[in-house]
Design an enzyme around this catalytic site. Structure first.
Site, PDB file in Angstrom:
ATOM      1  N   CYS A 113      42.939  34.748  17.555  1.00  0.00           N
ATOM      2  CA  CYS A 113      43.855  35.826  17.995  1.00  0.00           C
ATOM      3  C   CYS A 113      44.993  36.067  17.008  1.00  0.00           C
ATOM      4  O   CYS A 113      45.632  37.120  17.047  1.00  0.00           O
ATOM      5  CB  CYS A 113      44.422  35.499  19.369  1.00  0.00           C
ATOM      6  N   HIS A 252      50.631  39.277  20.682  1.00  0.00           N
ATOM      7  CA  HIS A 252      49.229  39.190  21.073  1.00  0.00           C
ATOM      8  C   HIS A 252      49.152  39.314  22.592  1.00  0.00           C
ATOM      9  O   HIS A 252      49.883  38.643  23.324  1.00  0.00           O
ATOM     10  CB  HIS A 252      48.653  37.855  20.601  1.00  0.00           C
ATOM     11  N   ASN A 282      42.540  40.991  26.750  1.00  0.00           N
ATOM     12  CA  ASN A 282      42.747  40.259  25.507  1.00  0.00           C
ATOM     13  C   ASN A 282      41.604  40.587  24.546  1.00  0.00           C
ATOM     14  O   ASN A 282      40.441  40.337  24.857  1.00  0.00           O
ATOM     15  CB  ASN A 282      42.770  38.759  25.851  1.00  0.00           C
TER      16      ASN A 282
HETATM   17  O1  UT7 Z   1      44.108  34.631  23.375  1.00  0.00           O
HETATM   18  C1  UT7 Z   1      43.536  33.443  23.763  1.00  0.00           C
HETATM   19  C2  UT7 Z   1      44.494  32.611  24.463  1.00  0.00           C
HETATM   20  N1  UT7 Z   1      44.226  32.532  25.845  1.00  0.00           N
HETATM   21  C3  UT7 Z   1      45.210  32.609  26.717  1.00  0.00           C
HETATM   22  O2  UT7 Z   1      46.317  32.834  26.362  1.00  0.00           O
HETATM   23  C4  UT7 Z   1      44.951  32.323  28.146  1.00  0.00           C
HETATM   24  C5  UT7 Z   1      46.035  31.455  28.697  1.00  0.00           C
HETATM   25  N2  UT7 Z   1      45.807  31.079  30.037  1.00  0.00           N
HETATM   26  C6  UT7 Z   1      45.849  31.979  31.072  1.00  0.00           C
HETATM   27  O3  UT7 Z   1      46.068  33.156  30.870  1.00  0.00           O
HETATM   28  C7  UT7 Z   1      45.683  31.444  32.472  1.00  0.00           C
HETATM   29  O4  UT7 Z   1      45.655  30.044  32.428  1.00  0.00           O
HETATM   30  C8  UT7 Z   1      44.407  31.971  33.198  1.00  0.00           C
HETATM   31  C9  UT7 Z   1      44.588  33.436  33.495  1.00  0.00           C
HETATM   32  C10 UT7 Z   1      43.193  31.730  32.348  1.00  0.00           C
HETATM   33  C11 UT7 Z   1      44.251  31.246  34.524  1.00  0.00           C
HETATM   34  O5  UT7 Z   1      45.404  31.450  35.330  1.00  0.00           O
HETATM   35  P1  UT7 Z   1      46.078  30.208  36.060  1.00  0.00           P
HETATM   36  O6  UT7 Z   1      47.226  30.725  36.801  1.00  0.00           O
HETATM   37  O7  UT7 Z   1      46.339  29.163  34.993  1.00  0.00           O
HETATM   38  O8  UT7 Z   1      44.969  29.799  37.092  1.00  0.00           O
HETATM   39  P2  UT7 Z   1      44.231  28.404  37.232  1.00  0.00           P
HETATM   40  O9  UT7 Z   1      43.253  28.202  36.111  1.00  0.00           O
HETATM   41  O10 UT7 Z   1      45.245  27.321  37.446  1.00  0.00           O
HETATM   42  O11 UT7 Z   1      43.436  28.654  38.555  1.00  0.00           O
HETATM   43  C12 UT7 Z   1      44.095  28.829  39.812  1.00  0.00           C
HETATM   44  C13 UT7 Z   1      43.067  29.112  40.864  1.00  0.00           C
HETATM   45  C14 UT7 Z   1      41.898  28.143  40.853  1.00  0.00           C
HETATM   46  O12 UT7 Z   1      41.521  27.905  42.185  1.00  0.00           O
HETATM   47  P3  UT7 Z   1      41.942  26.537  42.922  1.00  0.00           P
HETATM   48  O13 UT7 Z   1      41.341  25.439  42.092  1.00  0.00           O
HETATM   49  O14 UT7 Z   1      43.428  26.525  42.926  1.00  0.00           O
HETATM   50  O15 UT7 Z   1      41.330  26.690  44.273  1.00  0.00           O
HETATM   51  C15 UT7 Z   1      40.808  28.902  40.160  1.00  0.00           C
HETATM   52  O16 UT7 Z   1      39.516  28.502  40.554  1.00  0.00           O
HETATM   53  O17 UT7 Z   1      42.500  30.414  40.659  1.00  0.00           O
HETATM   54  C16 UT7 Z   1      41.084  30.306  40.616  1.00  0.00           C
HETATM   55  N3  UT7 Z   1      40.550  31.325  39.728  1.00  0.00           N
HETATM   56  C17 UT7 Z   1      40.232  32.557  40.138  1.00  0.00           C
HETATM   57  N4  UT7 Z   1      40.299  33.150  41.334  1.00  0.00           N
HETATM   58  C18 UT7 Z   1      39.905  34.435  41.410  1.00  0.00           C
HETATM   59  C19 UT7 Z   1      40.307  31.228  38.400  1.00  0.00           C
HETATM   60  N5  UT7 Z   1      39.831  32.398  37.932  1.00  0.00           N
HETATM   61  C20 UT7 Z   1      39.774  33.233  38.986  1.00  0.00           C
HETATM   62  C21 UT7 Z   1      39.372  34.574  39.136  1.00  0.00           C
HETATM   63  N6  UT7 Z   1      39.453  35.126  40.367  1.00  0.00           N
HETATM   64  N7  UT7 Z   1      38.925  35.321  38.103  1.00  0.00           N
END
Ligand code: UT7
Length: 325
Positions: A113, A252, A282
């Site tokens: 990125c 980014h 992204n």
């Molecule tokens: O350019 C490359 C660099 N990449 C990034 O900058 C990405 C950086 N990270 C992020 O943007 C975030 O970490 C994500 C958007 C990927 C994830 O968001 P989060 O707030 O960190 O969510 P999480 O991974 O902690 O997941 C929270 C909950 C989980 O459920 P439980 O375990 O709490 O029951 C996930 O299973 O949200 C769930 N979850 C979803 N629910 C609905 C994960 N993806 C989804 C989804 N829809 N698409």
């Protein structure tokens, strides 16, 4: 030393939109979750017959035209991508051929990125030293070709697109400073594990989905905020400027929460942060390239403004550049 500036800008987004409600129909997710956790409403998807070079080609044509140049005037093409058409030849060489830039050398860089920011800084060095006059910098990705549509925590984030600019001798839109950094110890947080010399394609790598993008989102999130703020501050200092001298930050577009946290930590108002993540998601190396082209086209930057491009990504890599419009 020659002054290096931006002579022309262009971008290309494939017309097909994939909205959050489209995703709701194919996986267990919701528009509400995606918007509140990421800020994304829709992303673009290139058709199956298009590869990254096709997207980069359109953006390159627009940038060369905007610069008032012809393809023969380009001395070097640098394409930043993690989704090259193939392992080799370089996507930059494919663009060079398709666009008819017969006098140009061409190569790709892989800084994920951060790729477009890195490529811009590389181009600046060639122009500063007089080695080349006109360098075409392209950030192009077809990320939908490497996402795992069964992994809802990653596939909702990414989209396809391309942006480009021509860097040449110019007092206007001058690149004042650049900063690049890397921390390879965090490489495992964001990768496509197979398909290289470590894990060539086998039935097992295919079966285990190792050719898809893998990400430890939470970890990346925490590091992202810190390293983007650090990179922006370093580039501003190198340019001999203060934070208050910056009119617009073009970061980014990874996650709206990351962008807002960066604004808070830098101590700048949200209005100074350019955002188009809502429409495109992204796009890795294409994100800052498209954002820069759009900010220019939408007249969000006035003559004399200082702006900061800042990015982080797989590698891990991070970088920033200050441009005086
Ligand atoms: O350019 C490359 C660099 N990449 C990034 O900058 C990405 C950086 N990270 C992020 O943007 C975030 O970490 C994500 C958007 C990927 C994830 O968001 P989060 O707030 O960190 O969510 P999480 O991974 O902690 O997941 C929270 C909950 C989980 O459920 P439980 O375990 O709490 O029951 C996930 O299973 O949200 C769930 N979850 C979803 N629910 C609905 C994960 N993806 C989804 C989804 N829809 N698409």
């Amino acid at each position: 030393m020659q002054e290096a500036g931006i002579l022309g800008l262009g971008c290309y987004l494939p017309p097909k939109r994939l909205t959050n409600s489209d995703l709701e129909k194919i996986m267990d997710t919701s528009d509400e979750w995606i918007i509140t956790r990421t800020g994304i409403k829709e992303r673009r998807i290139a058709s199956s017959e298009k590869a990254t070079s096709d997207l980069g080609l359109e953006a390159s044509r627009a940038a060369i035209k905007d610069a008032g140049l012809k393809p023969e005037d380009i001395d070097l093409i640098i394409t930043a991508t993690i989704t090259p058409d193939m392992a080799f030849p370089a996507t930059a060489c494919i663009i060079q051929d398709k666009i008819g830039a017969r006098n140009a050398a061409a190569f790709d860089i892989n800084a994920a990125c951060s790729g477009f920011v890195f490529a811009l800084i590389i181009a600046q060095q060639f122009v500063n030293t007089g080695f080349y006059r006109n360098v075409l910098v392209v950030g192009a990705e077809k990320l939908t070709s490497i996402v795992d549509w069964k992994d809802r925590s990653t596939c909702i984030l990414f989209g396809d697109g391309a942006g480009a600019c021509v860097v040449g001798r110019s007092e206007d839109r001058r690149i004042l400073s650049g900063f690049m950094g890397a921390d390879g110890s965090g490489g495992h947080l964001l990768s496509v594990p197979a398909g290289g010399s470590r894990l060539p394609a086998t039935e097992d790598t295919l079966k285990n989905g190792l050719h898809f993008l893998k990400m430890e989102g939470n970890e990346v999130f925490k590091i992202a905020v810190r390293i983007m703020v650090d990179a922006a501050n370093k580039a501003i200092k190198k340019a001999g400027l203060e934070l208050d001298d910056i009119s617009l930050f073009i970061p980014h577009q990874a996650n709206i929460r990351i962008l807002l946290a960066v604004a808070r930590r830098l101590g700048v108002p949200e209005e100074k942060i350019f955002m188009n993540i809502e429409r495109y998601g992204n796009m890795s190396a294409a994100s800052t390239a498209v954002a820069l082209a759009e900010a220019g086209q939408q007249k969000k930057i006035k003559k004399g403004d200082n702006i900061v491009l800042v990015a982080f990504g797989g590698g891990l890599t991070y970088g920033a550049a200050v441009i005086k419009w």
